[in-house]
Design a protein around this motif. Sequence first.
Motif, PDB file in Angstrom:
ATOM      1  N   VAL A 232       0.859  -1.178   0.000  1.00  0.00           N
ATOM      2  CA  VAL A 232       0.000   0.000   0.000  1.00  0.00           C
ATOM      3  C   VAL A 232       0.904   1.239   0.000  1.00  0.00           C
ATOM      4  N   PRO A 233       0.731   2.126  -0.996  1.00  0.00           N
ATOM      5  CA  PRO A 233       1.590   3.312  -1.051  1.00  0.00           C
ATOM      6  C   PRO A 233       1.282   4.285   0.090  1.00  0.00           C
ATOM      7  N   ARG A 234       2.320   5.013   0.483  1.00  0.00           N
ATOM      8  CA  ARG A 234       2.199   6.005   1.550  1.00  0.00           C
ATOM      9  C   ARG A 234       3.352   6.997   1.426  1.00  0.00           C
ATOM     10  N   PRO A 235       3.235   8.164   2.063  1.00  0.00           N
ATOM     11  CA  PRO A 235       4.378   9.089   2.055  1.00  0.00           C
ATOM     12  C   PRO A 235       5.578   8.437   2.751  1.00  0.00           C
ATOM     13  N   SER A 236       6.756   8.650   2.198  1.00  0.00           N
ATOM     14  CA  SER A 236       7.981   8.112   2.789  1.00  0.00           C
ATOM     15  C   SER A 236       8.168   8.658   4.198  1.00  0.00           C
ATOM     16  N   LEU A 237       8.692   7.833   5.076  1.00  0.00           N
ATOM     17  CA  LEU A 237       8.963   8.278   6.441  1.00  0.00           C
ATOM     18  C   LEU A 237      10.163   9.222   6.485  1.00  0.00           C
TER      19      LEU A 237
ATOM     20  N   ASN B  38       7.684  14.033   0.610  1.00  0.00           N
ATOM     21  CA  ASN B  38       7.443  14.350  -0.798  1.00  0.00           C
ATOM     22  C   ASN B  38       7.670  13.145  -1.712  1.00  0.00           C
ATOM     23  N   ARG B  39       8.137  12.042  -1.153  1.00  0.00           N
ATOM     24  CA  ARG B  39       8.351  10.813  -1.928  1.00  0.00           C
ATOM     25  C   ARG B  39       7.346   9.748  -1.498  1.00  0.00           C
ATOM     26  N   ILE B  40       7.058   8.836  -2.412  1.00  0.00           N
ATOM     27  CA  ILE B  40       6.134   7.743  -2.113  1.00  0.00           C
ATOM     28  C   ILE B  40       6.939   6.497  -1.763  1.00  0.00           C
ATOM     29  N   SER B  41       6.531   5.849  -0.708  1.00  0.00           N
ATOM     30  CA  SER B  41       7.091   4.558  -0.308  1.00  0.00           C
ATOM     31  C   SER B  41       5.908   3.596  -0.228  1.00  0.00           C
TER      32      SER B  41
END
Length: 122
Positions: A43-48, A52-55
């Motif tokens: 499941v995509p989420r904002p990078s920790l 501004n990046r997707i993790s």
Amino acid sequence: MKDLTIERGRIKINAKAFLVGEDLCVIISGGDSPHIGCVTLSVPRPSLLDKNRISATTSILNLIGHKDDEAAKYVSQTLSSRLNKNVVVICGIHVDNITAVEIDVTIDLLKELTDALIEKLA
């Protein structure tokens, strides 16, 4: 549906990718005995580290005695974070008497397949 096959030597891997609405389901199989060895959900989420990046966060269901989890997790997490989609991967690759070199080839082929899927689905 996207259907890609890649091979090197006696290692042959196939990926079938299906869009399910906005989500993605990928079946990876290959070798001498294709099977279901692992299922992942990313499941995509904002990078920790950088909002501004997707993790992606990945859950893994692995069948006992199977070693498909690392391959499935790599593909699932990479596709989810790069495509910003929920991704399910079903993975089962078995090559009889695989060597250490062939394991490295398998990993390289999975990376190539993942890149090719991103290119076709982006």
